[in-house]
Design an enzyme around this catalytic site. Structure first.
Site, PDB file in Angstrom:
ATOM      1  N   THR A 144       2.203  82.382  -4.777  1.00  0.00           N
ATOM      2  CA  THR A 144       1.501  81.133  -4.464  1.00  0.00           C
ATOM      3  C   THR A 144      -0.006  81.326  -4.598  1.00  0.00           C
ATOM      4  O   THR A 144      -0.717  80.447  -5.110  1.00  0.00           O
ATOM      5  CB  THR A 144       1.852  80.675  -3.034  1.00  0.00           C
ATOM      6  N   HIS A 147      -0.860  81.050  -8.135  1.00  0.00           N
ATOM      7  CA  HIS A 147      -0.901  79.651  -8.591  1.00  0.00           C
ATOM      8  C   HIS A 147      -2.230  78.988  -8.205  1.00  0.00           C
ATOM      9  O   HIS A 147      -2.806  78.239  -8.982  1.00  0.00           O
ATOM     10  CB  HIS A 147       0.273  78.862  -8.004  1.00  0.00           C
TER      11      HIS A 147
END
Ligand SMILES: [Zn+2]
Length: 338
Positions: free
Chosen positions: A39, A42
């Site tokens: 994450t 990202h």
């Protein structure tokens, strides 16, 4: 103090800021270690620009000690070791009222939607602080959050002792699911394309296959005497893996979707019907999963040191993120404390 912020446009910056005292109801944490995860990649790559407000100090896999106790907070002393369950819910939506606060319809994920752990002093609501046993190493404790994901995923699957479990995707979450499932009495096979990861997974005692060259469906067929797997965890996020899940699961088997899929995927619903498969999602964790994760790390069920590829200082975070993106690591910890 130092912190690492995502500034938008795919740029990270290490900067120095003033330490703010903890507000009412807050604890100030001296962050010792923070793990980096997919994450965070990202965010750093700009894939979540529509969601995050910059500059954003990210990071949500933290372990540290209490540095200061805010007004109105009881039960904590300076120096207490702790981790953080990085979820804030509204308590009023239908999901919350049904007891599913972790998937609140208005969930705030701390470290994405509000400041995270890649800073030397981190103020968080005391309600999301989770105490750690004094004898748990803080490096291992930085894995509590991803282990809690795995605990939640395995809990959702309702797997039984003796089950055959296939994990598609052998990154940190896939391997942790394997560890938790094995501890629960399952036999585990992990499919992973990266050769170096496969070698690490095999060294931990798991069966492995390479979905790039092996026919995973045929391999699992042989491994299960033609029956198929009791539980399939889809952790890869790959379209081909998602498509294969229904061919891998046995009659009345369970498919658990763990990965974040960037697009809608094709899946064989005829097979779901014909074999009476269960297809379910598993997202983040509940407080009980966090507490179970702490216990599993304390018992040595999770091989923390084998999973930590390296530990880097805070100002090396941007380079560590590049290594992670290139698949050159399992888990990288940032040593935040100074
Ligand atoms: Zn809610």
């Amino acid at each position: 103090m130092q912190g690492v912020a995502y500034e938008g446009g795919g740029t990270l910056r290490v900067s120095t800021t003033e330490v703010e005292p903890p507000g009412p109801g807050e604890l100030q944490i001296a962050v010792a270690y923070c793990g980096l995860c997919g994450t965070d990649l990202h965010i750093a790559h700009g894939n979540m620009d529509a969601r995050v407000r910059t500059p954003l100090i990210f990071g949500h896999e933290a372990a540290g000690t209490v540095a200061a106790v805010g007004p109105g907070v009881t039960g904590w002393e300076v120096g207490d070791p702790l981790t953080v369950m990085p979820l804030l819910w509204d308590g009023t939506c239908s999901a919350c009222l049904a007891g599913h606060q972790h998937i609140c319809q208005n969930l705030t994920f701390v470290g994405i939607d509000s400041p995270g752990a890649l800073q030397q002093r981190w103020n968080v609501p005391a309600s999301i602080a989770v105490p750690l046993p004094a004898d748990l190493d803080l490096r291992a404790a930085a894995l509590v959050e991803p282990v809690a994901v795995a605990v939640h995923d395995v809990r959702r699957s309702e797997l039984q002792v003796g089950d055959r479990v296939v994990v598609l995707g052998g990154g940190p979450i896939g391997v942790l699911i394997g560890c938790v499932a094995r501890h629960a009495g399952a036999q585990v096979l992990i499919a992973e394309v990266d050769e170096s990861r496969r070698a690490r997974i095999a060294a931990l005692g798991f069966e492995t296959v390479d979905p790039a060259t092996d026919d995973v469906v045929a391999e699992v067929g042989r491994w299960t005497g033609g029956d198929g797997a009791d539980v399939v965890f889809e952790v890869s996020g790959a379209a081909a893996a998602a498509r294969s899940t229904t061919a891998l699961a046995k009659v009345r088997g369970t498919i658990v979707v763990v990965a974040i899929h960037a697009a809608a995927r094709e899946i064989d619903l005829q097979r779901v019907f014909w074999r009476e498969l269960r297809l379910l999602g598993a997202r983040v964790y509940q407080r009980s999963d966090f507490e179970r994760a702490i216990a599993l790390l304390g018992q040595g069920v999770i091989p923390a040191e084998e999973l930590i590829t390296r530990v880097v200082p805070l100002d090396r975070t941007p380079a560590a993120m590049d290594d992670l993106a290139a698949g050159r690591a399992m888990k990288i910890l940032v040593e935040v404390g100074a």
